[in-house]
Design an enzyme around this catalytic site. Structure first.
Site, PDB file in Angstrom:
ATOM      1  N   TYR A   1     -22.884 -23.986 -26.755  1.00  7.50           N
ATOM      2  CA  TYR A   1     -24.451 -24.126 -26.461  1.00  7.50           C
ATOM      3  C   TYR A   1     -24.946 -25.363 -26.857  1.00  7.50           C
ATOM      4  O   TYR A   1     -24.992 -25.655 -28.397  1.00  7.50           O
ATOM      5  CB  TYR A   1     -25.186 -23.051 -26.674  1.00  7.50           C
ATOM      6  CG  TYR A   1     -26.394 -23.154 -25.611  1.00  7.50           C
ATOM      7  CD1 TYR A   1     -26.382 -22.651 -24.461  1.00  7.50           C
ATOM      8  CD2 TYR A   1     -27.497 -23.603 -26.152  1.00  7.50           C
ATOM      9  CE1 TYR A   1     -27.524 -22.535 -23.573  1.00  7.50           C
ATOM     10  CE2 TYR A   1     -28.793 -23.725 -25.287  1.00  7.50           C
ATOM     11  CZ  TYR A   1     -28.626 -23.211 -24.075  1.00  7.50           C
ATOM     12  OH  TYR A   1     -29.688 -23.487 -23.173  1.00  7.50           O
TER      13      TYR A   1
ATOM     14  N   HIS B   1     -38.813 -35.224 -35.466  1.00 10.96           N
ATOM     15  CA  HIS B   1     -38.690 -34.401 -34.241  1.00 10.96           C
ATOM     16  C   HIS B   1     -40.036 -34.624 -33.531  1.00 10.96           C
ATOM     17  O   HIS B   1     -40.952 -33.954 -33.466  1.00 10.96           O
ATOM     18  CB  HIS B   1     -38.807 -32.848 -34.552  1.00 10.96           C
ATOM     19  CG  HIS B   1     -38.357 -31.822 -33.484  1.00 10.96           C
ATOM     20  ND1 HIS B   1     -38.837 -30.493 -33.409  1.00 10.96           N
ATOM     21  CD2 HIS B   1     -37.817 -32.061 -32.235  1.00 10.96           C
ATOM     22  CE1 HIS B   1     -38.476 -29.838 -32.440  1.00 10.96           C
ATOM     23  NE2 HIS B   1     -37.883 -30.739 -31.658  1.00 10.96           N
TER      24      HIS B   1
ATOM     25  N   SER C   1     -41.417 -26.708 -31.232  1.00  7.14           N
ATOM     26  CA  SER C   1     -40.577 -26.275 -29.812  1.00  7.14           C
ATOM     27  C   SER C   1     -41.862 -25.473 -28.917  1.00  7.14           C
ATOM     28  O   SER C   1     -42.484 -24.593 -29.390  1.00  7.14           O
ATOM     29  CB  SER C   1     -39.339 -25.330 -29.917  1.00  7.14           C
ATOM     30  OG  SER C   1     -38.337 -25.880 -30.298  1.00  7.14           O
TER      31      SER C   1
ATOM     32  N   ARG D   1     -29.759 -22.340 -29.967  1.00  3.68           N
ATOM     33  CA  ARG D   1     -29.448 -22.455 -31.459  1.00  3.68           C
ATOM     34  C   ARG D   1     -29.489 -21.141 -32.433  1.00  3.68           C
ATOM     35  O   ARG D   1     -30.215 -20.284 -32.164  1.00  3.68           O
ATOM     36  CB  ARG D   1     -30.407 -23.326 -32.117  1.00  3.68           C
ATOM     37  CG  ARG D   1     -30.117 -24.898 -31.653  1.00  3.68           C
ATOM     38  CD  ARG D   1     -30.939 -25.867 -32.391  1.00  3.68           C
ATOM     39  NE  ARG D   1     -32.663 -25.598 -32.064  1.00  3.68           N
ATOM     40  CZ  ARG D   1     -33.431 -25.175 -33.077  1.00  3.68           C
ATOM     41  NH1 ARG D   1     -33.086 -24.712 -33.989  1.00  3.68           N
ATOM     42  NH2 ARG D   1     -34.638 -24.945 -32.776  1.00  3.68           N
TER      43      ARG D   1
ATOM     44  N   LYS E   1     -29.343 -32.542 -32.623  1.00  2.00           N
ATOM     45  CA  LYS E   1     -30.069 -31.866 -33.934  1.00  2.00           C
ATOM     46  C   LYS E   1     -29.271 -32.134 -35.058  1.00  2.00           C
ATOM     47  O   LYS E   1     -29.892 -32.397 -35.969  1.00  2.00           O
ATOM     48  CB  LYS E   1     -30.360 -30.343 -33.615  1.00  2.00           C
ATOM     49  CG  LYS E   1     -31.232 -30.186 -32.514  1.00  2.00           C
ATOM     50  CD  LYS E   1     -32.669 -30.688 -32.461  1.00  2.00           C
ATOM     51  CE  LYS E   1     -33.385 -30.084 -31.288  1.00  2.00           C
ATOM     52  NZ  LYS E   1     -34.656 -30.910 -31.184  1.00  2.00           N
TER      53      LYS E   1
ATOM     54  N   ARG F   1     -31.793 -24.883 -19.643  1.00  2.00           N
ATOM     55  CA  ARG F   1     -32.074 -26.347 -19.813  1.00  2.00           C
ATOM     56  C   ARG F   1     -31.419 -27.496 -18.694  1.00  2.00           C
ATOM     57  O   ARG F   1     -30.568 -27.035 -18.092  1.00  2.00           O
ATOM     58  CB  ARG F   1     -31.187 -26.737 -21.326  1.00  2.00           C
ATOM     59  CG  ARG F   1     -31.496 -26.063 -22.353  1.00  2.00           C
ATOM     60  CD  ARG F   1     -32.787 -26.715 -23.048  1.00  2.00           C
ATOM     61  NE  ARG F   1     -33.199 -25.843 -24.075  1.00  2.00           N
ATOM     62  CZ  ARG F   1     -34.065 -26.356 -25.207  1.00  2.00           C
ATOM     63  NH1 ARG F   1     -34.299 -27.573 -25.184  1.00  2.00           N
ATOM     64  NH2 ARG F   1     -34.428 -25.462 -26.064  1.00  2.00           N
TER      65      ARG F   1
ATOM     66  N   CYS G   1     -44.465 -26.543 -27.636  1.00  2.01           N
ATOM     67  CA  CYS G   1     -45.926 -26.673 -28.063  1.00  2.01           C
ATOM     68  C   CYS G   1     -46.240 -28.136 -27.080  1.00  2.01           C
ATOM     69  O   CYS G   1     -47.133 -28.712 -27.348  1.00  2.01           O
ATOM     70  CB  CYS G   1     -46.125 -27.160 -29.413  1.00  2.01           C
ATOM     71  SG  CYS G   1     -46.018 -25.143 -30.105  1.00  2.01           S
TER      72      CYS G   1
ATOM     73  N   ASP H   1     -38.005 -35.943 -27.775  1.00  2.89           N
ATOM     74  CA  ASP H   1     -37.552 -35.150 -28.616  1.00  2.89           C
ATOM     75  C   ASP H   1     -37.437 -35.632 -30.227  1.00  2.89           C
ATOM     76  O   ASP H   1     -37.606 -34.951 -31.009  1.00  2.89           O
ATOM     77  CB  ASP H   1     -36.424 -34.306 -28.182  1.00  2.89           C
ATOM     78  CG  ASP H   1     -36.128 -33.156 -28.911  1.00  2.89           C
ATOM     79  OD1 ASP H   1     -37.086 -32.269 -28.969  1.00  2.89           O
ATOM     80  OD2 ASP H   1     -35.093 -32.907 -29.564  1.00  2.89           O
TER      81      ASP H   1
HETATM   82  P1  GTP Z   1     -38.876 -28.338 -27.287  1.00  6.82           P
HETATM   83  O1  GTP Z   1     -38.160 -29.174 -25.919  1.00  6.82           O
HETATM   84  O2  GTP Z   1     -38.297 -27.078 -27.095  1.00  6.82           O
HETATM   85  O3  GTP Z   1     -38.866 -28.967 -28.373  1.00  6.82           O
HETATM   86  O4  GTP Z   1     -40.354 -28.050 -26.662  1.00  6.82           O
HETATM   87  P2  GTP Z   1     -41.582 -29.349 -26.189  1.00  6.82           P
HETATM   88  O5  GTP Z   1     -42.194 -29.405 -27.436  1.00  6.82           O
HETATM   89  O6  GTP Z   1     -40.954 -30.236 -25.561  1.00  6.82           O
HETATM   90  O7  GTP Z   1     -42.559 -28.271 -25.117  1.00  6.82           O
HETATM   91  P3  GTP Z   1     -42.816 -28.453 -23.785  1.00  6.82           P
HETATM   92  O8  GTP Z   1     -43.202 -29.748 -23.223  1.00  6.82           O
HETATM   93  O9  GTP Z   1     -41.485 -28.060 -23.008  1.00  6.82           O
HETATM   94  O10 GTP Z   1     -44.004 -27.557 -23.644  1.00  6.82           O
HETATM   95  C1  GTP Z   1     -43.697 -26.090 -23.138  1.00  6.82           C
HETATM   96  C2  GTP Z   1     -45.177 -25.266 -23.221  1.00  6.82           C
HETATM   97  O11 GTP Z   1     -46.282 -25.927 -23.634  1.00  6.82           O
HETATM   98  C3  GTP Z   1     -45.374 -24.863 -21.698  1.00  6.82           C
HETATM   99  O12 GTP Z   1     -45.499 -23.385 -21.927  1.00  6.82           O
HETATM  100  C4  GTP Z   1     -46.628 -25.712 -21.224  1.00  6.82           C
HETATM  101  O13 GTP Z   1     -47.080 -24.819 -20.571  1.00  6.82           O
HETATM  102  C5  GTP Z   1     -47.212 -25.650 -22.619  1.00  6.82           C
HETATM  103  N1  GTP Z   1     -48.104 -26.982 -22.592  1.00  6.82           N
HETATM  104  C6  GTP Z   1     -47.533 -28.247 -22.715  1.00  6.82           C
HETATM  105  N2  GTP Z   1     -48.739 -28.967 -22.664  1.00  6.82           N
HETATM  106  C7  GTP Z   1     -49.930 -28.168 -22.709  1.00  6.82           C
HETATM  107  C8  GTP Z   1     -51.314 -28.518 -22.635  1.00  6.82           C
HETATM  108  O14 GTP Z   1     -51.925 -29.480 -22.752  1.00  6.82           O
HETATM  109  N3  GTP Z   1     -52.013 -27.590 -22.640  1.00  6.82           N
HETATM  110  C9  GTP Z   1     -51.715 -26.030 -22.265  1.00  6.82           C
HETATM  111  N4  GTP Z   1     -52.465 -25.003 -22.355  1.00  6.82           N
HETATM  112  N5  GTP Z   1     -50.352 -25.963 -22.622  1.00  6.82           N
HETATM  113  C10 GTP Z   1     -49.461 -26.786 -22.784  1.00  6.82           C
HETATM  114 MN    MN Z   2     -38.600 -30.752 -25.008  1.00  9.05          MN
HETATM  115 MN    MN Z   3     -36.530 -30.103 -29.714  1.00 13.39          MN
END
Ligand code: GTP
Ligand code: MN
Ligand code: MN
Length: 613
Positions: free
Chosen positions: A226, A255, A277, A86, A235, A395, A279, A302
């Site tokens: 993309y 979100h 993102s 993005r 989005k 992705r 997290c 999401d």
């Molecule tokens: P977007 O799709 O980009 O909006 O992100 P998202 O919020 O869906 O994040 P995603 O679930 O892909 O999380 C990715 C990152 O968070 C990776 O680096 C994971 O290893 C880390 N992660 C997710 N859950 C945990 C957790 O409970 N503990 C820790 N330490 N890391 C976590």
């Molecule tokens: Mn995600």
């Molecule tokens: Mn997202």
């Protein structure tokens, strides 16, 4: 001359259209006259059509077909190396008044912007097919279906939209029958082909525009093929434009993931969660609980639309039909539920690596790293290459109904009652594992001050706290202060006794030795259990200056090896850390200027007093 023949062409395109819906025909004709494509094609959304377009994309070099025994009916695409994410600095909210875009958005005067865009889109589809995609975000059977029509000159976009949203003939029919409002969403890769000019595998343009006109509820996207820039239902519509609709109509577009949790007694709760993102939304949405007798099912990973229901409750619905998930880090070890859905096929991968036997791979998919790959840029790759095989923002695009743990409620046209909201970020210090808000307004304050630390993967200093209100910083389609005010007001639309409880979570706090204090992932089910028991009124909590935090023995830690020190570090509320936090929030709130709601400013005053008292 050229203009006359294209006018006749546009008339013909409309005459051959599979609809008589005047408002739509007028717009399609207008766009055809402006962009001058070779032909106009109305997307019906069928499997036959998807297969045919995929075949054309293979022919054009955009798609690589994957081995049928590994990923059935699946394709890999590779973008231009300059078109991988993005583009927030090219994203605009062009409201009539600048103050209505607020400090979180780029703004330009709408008539000036329209002028620029009309010049930019003029002739931009030369030599290409103009696809018309009728779509609906959420369910076609919803009380208030939210329609859109995307016009695009990219078949990659057509096939991706078929995974991410409900599209095609049924949608068009209902739109026409009900003379429904639809969001006109115009997209061009911005790469016109002149007579005899050969195409490239990933056409795009150095100049990019991702523009929203909130009053008109329209979207213009130029120059990028993309995901978030080009799949305009996601989005652009379901967050930016929908947040404005939601403001005007009394609901929320957020979100957030949606998770259904069932306890051993068989009682179910619905929890949504907003995390910035990277997290952990997709991870939590597809969680595998580690505690006996608890079952998790997903509704979305999401985007969540939260609307007042008929019985004074908030209801949540996932407006999307697929995952557009970050591939790296998604693996059989960390997220088996996502991997199982992907392995069923029917997916489009973008910027992942190819294995020698016709499959795909990305960092973290398997513990064992393949000895040889073709990386996302098409180069030979071995573990010694020293570069990522898959782009960090690569992705997977996969239909959500391939999820084994999909909750039945996903199919409810008007959603399901919401019981709790989680806000979460990535913080090494200060923020406890879980904190229950004192009340709705304190919960909004927790969302308004949501923060996350930048990681080594991002440009700039590491560990810098960035505020990302409700994880919506790049997605609020209007002024951020007005958005917070709307959150305050919208609670008036429902029964106060039925308001969801709001929690702040942090899976990422460090212990005294610098490691993670909490194991995270599946073990987060223990936190979810505490949340549910708080809803039921059975779990204990300590009242702290920042909210209710679990007592050491109110969290179910059975079967978990966690030292008393780690537990203490995960749950601690440290006065000194919170004094720094208050100062940091003061700086953040100063950016809102006069539009910060008085009630939210008042929450900060309350926190300051409690922390200093
Ligand atoms: P977007 O799709 O980009 O909006 O992100 P998202 O919020 O869906 O994040 P995603 O679930 O892909 O999380 C990715 C990152 O968070 C990776 O680096 C994971 O290893 C880390 N992660 C997710 N859950 C945990 C957790 O409970 N503990 C820790 N330490 N890391 C976590
Ligand atoms: Mn995600
Ligand atoms: Mn997202």
């Amino acid at each position: 001359m050229a203009k006359n023949s294209s006018l006749a062409f546009a008339d013909r395109a409309v005459a051959e259209a599979p609809t008589s819906y005047g408002k739509l025909l007028d717009w399609v004709k207008e766009v055809a006259e402006l962009t001058e494509p070779d032909s106009v094609y109305w997307v019906d959304g069928s499997q036959e059509e998807y297969d045919r377009l995929a075949g054309e994309l293979v022919e054009a070099g955009t798609f690589v077909k994957l081995a049928e025994d590994k990923f059935p009916n699946s394709y890999a695409a590779f973008s231009d190396p300059a078109d991988v994410a993005r583009v927030e600095d090219r994203t605009f909210i062009c409201s009539e008044k600048e103050e209505d875009a607020g400090f979180t958005n780029n703004w330009m005067d709408p008539s000036e912007m329209k002028g620029i865009l009309k010049d930019t889109f003029a002739g931009s589809m030369h030599g290409r097919t103009m696809y018309v995609i009728p779509f609906v975000m959420g369910h076609l059977e919803a009380d208030d279906p939210k329609f859109g029509v995307e016009i695009t000159d990219s078949a990659y976009v057509v096939n991706s939209m078929r995974i991410m949203a409900r599209i095609g003939t049924d949608v068009l029919k209902k739109m026409e029958e009900t003379e429904a409002f639809f969001v006109p969403a115009l997209h061009s890769v911005g790469a016109p082909l002149e007579e005899g000019e050969a195409d490239v595998a990933w056409p795009c343009n150095e100049t990019k525009w991702i523009v929203h006109f909130p009053e008109e509820r329209s979207i213009w996207s130029y120059g990028s093929g993309y995901g978030g820039n080009a799949l305009l239902g996601k989005k652009c519509y379901a967050l930016r434009i929908a947040s404005v609709m939601a403001r005007d109509e009394g609901w929320l577009a957020e979100h957030m993931l949606i998770l259904k949790l069932t306890n051993p007694e068989g009682k179910s709760y619905t929890i949504s969660g907003a995390f910035p993102s990277a997290c952990g939304k997709t991870n939590l949405a597809l969680i595998e609980p580690t505690i006996e007798g608890w079952k998790a099912e997903t509704l979305g990973d999401d985007i969540t639309w939260i609307r007042p229901g008929k019985d004074g409750e908030f209801r949540v619905v996932n407006p999307e039909a697929g995952y557009f998930g970050v591939a790296p880090g998604t693996g059989w070890g960390t997220n088996p539920n996502a991997m199982k859905a992907i392995a069923q096929g029917n997916s489009i991968f973008t910027n992942v690596a190819l294995t020698d036997d016709g499959g795909v791979w990305w960092e973290g998919m398997t513990d064992e790293v393949p000895a040889h790959l073709t990386d996302w840029r098409g180069n030979e790759w071995t573990p010694e290459s020293g570069t990522p095989a898959a782009h960090p923002n690569s992705r997977f695009c996969t239909p959500i109904d391939q999820t084994e743990m999909l909750a039945d409620e996903y199919h409810e046209p008007n959603g399901v009652k919401l019981d709790a909201i989680l806000f979460g970020g990535r913080r090494k210090t200060t923020i406890p594992l879980v904190t229950e808000s004192f009340d709705w307004e304190d919960g909004i304050f927790k969302g308004a001050t949501l923060s996350s630390e930048t990681t080594a993967a991002a440009v700039g200093a590491v560990g810098v706290v960035r505020r990302d209100l409700m994880a919506m910083l790049p997605f609020i389609g209007y002024d951020a202060g007005d958005y917070l005010e709307h959150w305050v007001k919208v609670s008036g639309e429902v029964d106060q006794a039925k308001l969801p409880k709001i929690y702040l979570v942090n899976w990422f706090r460090r212990n005294r030795d610098g490691g993670f204090a909490w194991p995270g992932f599946g073990e987060n089910s223990r936190v979810l259990k505490w949340v549910v028991e708080r809803l039921e009124g059975t779990a204990d909590a300590t009242e702290t200056p920042v909210g209710f935090v679990p007592t050491a023995d109110s969290l179910d830690l059975s079967g978990l090896e966690l030292s008393a020190a780690d537990l203490e570090d995960a749950l601690r509320v440290d006065a000194e850390e919170w004094k720094d936090e208050v100062a940091s929030i003061e700086e953040w709130f100063a950016r809102f200027g006069a539009s910060l709601p008085a009630s939210i400013a008042g929450q900060l005053d309350g926190l300051r007093q409690r922390v200093n008292g």
